[in-house]
Design a protein around this motif. Structure first.
Motif, mmCIF file in Angstrom:
data_model
loop_
_atom_site.group_PDB
_atom_site.id
_atom_site.type_symbol
_atom_site.label_atom_id
_atom_site.label_comp_id
_atom_site.label_asym_id
_atom_site.label_seq_id
_atom_site.Cartn_x
_atom_site.Cartn_y
_atom_site.Cartn_z
ATOM 1 N N SER A 86 -22.890 131.505 14.837
ATOM 2 C CA SER A 86 -23.960 132.547 15.176
ATOM 3 C C SER A 86 -23.952 133.144 13.636
ATOM 4 C CB SER A 86 -23.193 133.829 16.082
ATOM 5 O OG SER A 86 -23.298 133.313 17.246
ATOM 6 N N ALA A 87 -22.997 133.216 12.908
ATOM 7 C CA ALA A 87 -23.321 133.479 11.411
ATOM 8 C C ALA A 87 -23.813 132.604 10.606
ATOM 9 C CB ALA A 87 -21.694 133.747 10.961
ATOM 10 N N VAL A 88 -23.616 131.127 10.869
ATOM 11 C CA VAL A 88 -24.580 130.217 10.181
ATOM 12 C C VAL A 88 -25.761 130.446 10.486
ATOM 13 C CG1 VAL A 88 -24.906 127.909 10.229
ATOM 14 C CG2 VAL A 88 -22.345 128.804 10.177
ATOM 15 N N ALA A 89 -26.249 130.833 11.445
ATOM 16 C CA ALA A 89 -27.931 130.765 11.967
ATOM 17 C C ALA A 89 -28.357 132.052 11.145
ATOM 18 C CB ALA A 89 -28.066 131.038 13.271
ATOM 19 N N ARG A 90 -27.430 133.166 11.072
ATOM 20 C CA ARG A 90 -27.916 134.388 10.174
ATOM 21 C C ARG A 90 -28.350 134.115 8.746
ATOM 22 N NH1 ARG A 90 -24.272 136.701 13.765
ATOM 23 N NH2 ARG A 90 -22.672 136.868 11.973
ATOM 24 N N ALA A 91 -27.367 133.034 7.912
ATOM 25 C CA ALA A 91 -27.388 132.899 6.793
ATOM 26 C C ALA A 91 -28.756 131.957 6.520
ATOM 27 C CB ALA A 91 -26.050 132.312 6.220
ATOM 28 N N ALA A 92 -29.304 131.372 7.535
ATOM 29 C CA ALA A 92 -30.250 130.367 7.244
ATOM 30 C C ALA A 92 -31.402 131.061 6.170
ATOM 31 C CB ALA A 92 -30.770 129.794 8.468
ATOM 32 N N GLU A 93 -32.101 132.116 6.802
ATOM 33 C CA GLU A 93 -33.137 132.612 6.326
ATOM 34 C C GLU A 93 -33.172 133.005 4.946
ATOM 35 O OE1 GLU A 93 -37.119 135.727 6.694
ATOM 36 O OE2 GLU A 93 -35.594 135.331 8.358
ATOM 37 N N PRO A 94 -31.923 133.950 4.412
ATOM 38 C CA PRO A 94 -31.402 134.202 3.155
ATOM 39 C C PRO A 94 -31.492 133.137 2.270
ATOM 40 C CG PRO A 94 -30.306 135.578 4.628
ATOM 41 C CD PRO A 94 -30.786 134.578 5.448
ATOM 42 N N THR A 95 -30.816 132.092 2.680
ATOM 43 C CA THR A 95 -30.770 130.675 1.792
ATOM 44 C C THR A 95 -31.964 130.151 1.520
ATOM 45 O OG1 THR A 95 -28.553 130.105 2.875
ATOM 46 C CG2 THR A 95 -29.623 128.390 1.767
ATOM 47 N N PHE A 96 -32.852 129.897 2.661
ATOM 48 C CA PHE A 96 -34.197 129.486 2.526
ATOM 49 C C PHE A 96 -34.880 130.310 1.602
ATOM 50 C CE2 PHE A 96 -38.589 129.530 3.487
ATOM 51 C CZ PHE A 96 -39.258 128.152 3.625
ATOM 52 N N ARG A 97 -35.058 131.441 1.705
ATOM 53 C CA ARG A 97 -35.774 132.341 0.628
ATOM 54 C C ARG A 97 -35.287 132.077 -0.856
ATOM 55 N NH1 ARG A 97 -40.173 132.825 3.679
ATOM 56 N NH2 ARG A 97 -39.685 133.647 5.577
ATOM 57 N N TRP A 98 -34.127 132.248 -1.054
ATOM 58 C CA TRP A 98 -33.278 131.756 -2.354
ATOM 59 C C TRP A 98 -33.992 130.438 -2.914
ATOM 60 C CZ3 TRP A 98 -29.414 128.487 -4.188
ATOM 61 C CH2 TRP A 98 -29.163 128.908 -5.625
ATOM 62 N N SER A 114 -21.790 122.033 4.631
ATOM 63 C CA SER A 114 -22.225 121.603 5.797
ATOM 64 C C SER A 114 -23.009 122.983 6.482
ATOM 65 C CB SER A 114 -20.886 121.324 6.821
ATOM 66 O OG SER A 114 -20.287 120.440 6.068
ATOM 67 N N LEU A 115 -22.606 124.019 6.310
ATOM 68 C CA LEU A 115 -22.832 125.351 7.069
ATOM 69 C C LEU A 115 -24.198 125.829 6.523
ATOM 70 C CD1 LEU A 115 -19.554 127.044 8.089
ATOM 71 C CD2 LEU A 115 -21.136 125.163 9.309
ATOM 72 N N ALA A 116 -24.679 125.413 5.266
ATOM 73 C CA ALA A 116 -25.834 126.027 4.559
ATOM 74 C C ALA A 116 -27.129 125.372 5.417
ATOM 75 C CB ALA A 116 -25.567 125.658 3.213
ATOM 76 N N VAL A 117 -27.248 125.676 6.429
ATOM 77 C CA VAL A 117 -28.359 125.015 7.140
ATOM 78 C C VAL A 117 -29.794 125.605 6.664
ATOM 79 C CG1 VAL A 117 -27.108 124.329 9.253
ATOM 80 C CG2 VAL A 117 -28.214 126.566 9.043
ATOM 81 N N GLY A 118 -29.822 126.843 5.934
ATOM 82 C CA GLY A 118 -30.989 126.985 5.145
ATOM 83 C C GLY A 118 -31.650 126.067 4.323
ATOM 84 N N ALA A 119 -30.638 125.338 3.709
ATOM 85 C CA ALA A 119 -31.036 124.146 2.530
ATOM 86 C C ALA A 119 -31.986 123.091 3.530
ATOM 87 C CB ALA A 119 -29.899 123.782 2.030
ATOM 88 N N ARG A 120 -31.455 122.811 4.655
ATOM 89 C CA ARG A 120 -32.038 121.883 5.320
ATOM 90 C C ARG A 120 -33.495 122.356 5.935
ATOM 91 N NH1 ARG A 120 -33.251 118.396 6.570
ATOM 92 N NH2 ARG A 120 -32.544 117.507 8.617
ATOM 93 N N VAL A 121 -33.601 123.608 6.217
ATOM 94 C CA VAL A 121 -34.805 124.218 6.662
ATOM 95 C C VAL A 121 -35.940 123.849 5.560
ATOM 96 C CG1 VAL A 121 -36.031 126.072 7.583
ATOM 97 C CG2 VAL A 121 -33.831 125.838 8.196
ATOM 98 N N ALA A 122 -35.110 124.316 4.079
ATOM 99 C CA ALA A 122 -36.132 124.294 2.986
ATOM 100 C C ALA A 122 -36.605 122.661 2.763
ATOM 101 C CB ALA A 122 -35.133 124.784 1.751
ATOM 102 N N GLN A 123 -35.705 121.882 3.045
ATOM 103 C CA GLN A 123 -35.997 120.430 2.799
ATOM 104 C C GLN A 123 -37.251 120.031 3.801
ATOM 105 O OE1 GLN A 123 -33.179 117.494 4.052
ATOM 106 N NE2 GLN A 123 -33.604 116.069 2.544
ATOM 107 N N ASP A 124 -37.303 120.447 5.014
ATOM 108 C CA ASP A 124 -38.202 120.275 5.903
ATOM 109 C C ASP A 124 -39.463 120.912 5.542
ATOM 110 O OD1 ASP A 124 -36.268 118.764 7.647
ATOM 111 O OD2 ASP A 124 -36.051 120.346 9.018
ATOM 112 N N ARG A 125 -39.413 122.086 5.119
ATOM 113 C CA ARG A 125 -40.601 123.070 5.108
ATOM 114 C C ARG A 125 -41.379 122.800 3.794
ATOM 115 N NH1 ARG A 125 -44.749 124.810 4.485
ATOM 116 N NH2 ARG A 125 -45.584 126.837 5.415
ATOM 117 N N LEU A 126 -40.286 122.784 2.854
ATOM 118 C CA LEU A 126 -40.750 122.722 1.107
ATOM 119 C C LEU A 126 -40.438 121.269 0.716
ATOM 120 C CD1 LEU A 126 -38.988 125.768 0.069
ATOM 121 C CD2 LEU A 126 -41.392 125.740 0.944
ATOM 122 N N GLY A 127 -40.123 120.320 1.235
ATOM 123 C CA GLY A 127 -39.834 119.216 0.667
ATOM 124 C C GLY A 127 -39.027 119.069 -0.272
ATOM 125 N N LEU A 128 -37.744 119.748 -0.245
ATOM 126 C CA LEU A 128 -36.924 119.775 -1.453
ATOM 127 C C LEU A 128 -36.130 118.490 -1.239
ATOM 128 C CD1 LEU A 128 -35.779 123.455 -1.496
ATOM 129 C CD2 LEU A 128 -37.476 122.229 -2.929
#
Length: 419
Positions: A86-98, A114-128
């Protein structure tokens, strides 16, 4: 030092000391190679990063971090996983925005725990360009050699595929309900499809680094093709201090090698563990060191042969100690292996039971479930470990293997290849 290069490395660490310190160590080593490095980590670790010379962006606040790690459910095998994800999911958006505001696609590289899933979202959305760093083998799924999951102590006599199938039940029953609603709601706002299985999706399709050597976790044919094992990233010198305090050094010099007891940096439910530790020392006639940054967890009025320390780098401490009794975090396991120190693991949650099984297979330690961790049993098991010639030889052999591996250097090599 080599000249600075154009590409920058963005490190993202989500978790506690054991998750963050290896990322800090990687950042320092990459900077020494001439790379520009910036870290994002929970607020309590920014001071450690800055002391090591790394710029640090705080993810959340000190109070938010404390609220997560002090929650009682976090320290239970199943409820702990729900609380964590639950905490991991909450950290996704702040990581993505940074990352969205700073990282350049095609130029920079992101290294995410492993738990920095916002980086994977950024990979999917921004092509990082993203490298996933897994510190523990439990996070790599395999039908051929399934890890031991918390709260699911399946006997090894069961067929591996059956254990793997039963282990996958954690996704729809525990991990998915905790992590995916919040994560997928955020992905939906970005126009991304939902994630179905977190433990499959969190692996970057470009590169996955597993921070253990092959003799500790044997590679499997069904592991991701992009996975590279780099070895243990020993990083305890980047904690609160890089040496022993005068109090600890003086205690070591004043008598026989002590037992060391620690239950992890973030553990807030350790009173019983440390009370058992004190009584174990009394019964066995052994001196002891209690390592915890939470003095409220330590019994009052410690006897003369037992010393409390808030922090001590295990690489400096363990070579002078008789045995290590701990929770089973992979970083703590690695330090005991490097010191050739026998270890007794009392698992709490997360990967602890899996690390305990690997330690037992190496012949360098034993495990006791929390309910069975009593002074009498602990004393007997510790006595056997310290008197066993086979354990002593196994510890010596593993210590020699540890001298031949450098997870930090190998990790830096792989990250540089991404640039």
């Amino acid at each position: 030092m080599t000249a600075r290069r154009e590409g920058r490395v963005y490190l993202v660490a989500v978790g506690t000391h054991g998750d963050v310190l290896p990322i800090i160590a990687l950042g320092v080593a990459l900077a020494k190679r001439g790379l520009a490095v910036t870290l994002a980590a929970p607020a309590p670790f920014c001071a450690l990063a800055e002391r090591a010379g790394l710029a640090c962006h705080a993810l959340g606040t000190q109070d938010e971090f404390s609220e997560v790690v002090r929650a009682a459910p976090l320290w239970r095998p199943i409820r702990g996983a729900r609380s964590l994800f639950s905490a991991v999911a909450r950290a996704a958006e702040p990581t993505f925005r940074w990352l969205e505001a700073n990282c350049r696609p095609g130029v920079d590289v992101v290294v995410a725990s492993s738990l920095a899933v916002g980086a994977r979202v950024a990979q999917d959305r921004l092509g990082l360009s993203v490298v996933t760093l897994h510190l523990m083998p439990m996070l790599i799924e395999s039908r051929l050699a399934p890890p031991r999951l918390p709260g699911l102590p399946l006997p090894d006599m069961l067929p591996a595929r059956l254990r793997a199938w039963l282990g996958r039940g954690a996704d729809p029953l525990v991990i998915g309900p905790a992590a995916l609603p919040g994560l997928n709601a955020f992905r939906g706002r970005l126009g991304l499809p939902p994630v179905r299985r977190l433990r499959h999706w969190w692996n970057s399709p470009q590169r996955v680094l597993l921070a253990t050597p092959s003799w500790y976790a044997a590679p499997q044919p069904d592991w991701p093709e992009q996975l590279v094992q780099i070895g243990f990233p020993l990083a305890d010198l980047y904690g609160d201090t890089d040496g022993l305090t005068q109090d600890v050094a003086g205690f070591l010099a004043a008598g026989t090698p002590p037992l060391v007891f620690t239950y992890g940096s973030a553990m807030s439910q350790a009173r019983r563990f440390f009370a058992t530790a004190v009584e174990t020392c009394r019964r066995t006639g052994r001196r002891g060191i209690l390592l915890t940054g939470r003095p409220d967890q330590v019994p009052p009025d410690l006897p003369a042969g037992v010393h409390h320390a808030a922090y001590a780098p295990l690489s400096r401490l363990l070579p002078s100690c008789a045995a290590l009794i701990h929770h089973g975090g992979v970083g703590t396991v690695a330090q005991a292996l490097a010191a050739g120190c026998p270890q007794l693991i009392v698992p709490v949650a997360f990967d602890h039971a899996d690390e305990g099984r690997r330690v037992e297979r190496l012949g360098v330690g034993a495990t006791l479930r929390r309910r069975r961790f009593t002074p009498a049993r602990a004393g007997r098991v510790i006595g056997r470990l310290m008197s066993s010639q086979s354990v002593a030889k196994a510890c010596s052999d593993v210590r020699a293997r540890m001298r031949c591996q450098d997870g930090i250097a190998r990790g830096c090599d792989e990250i540089e290849r991404m640039l």
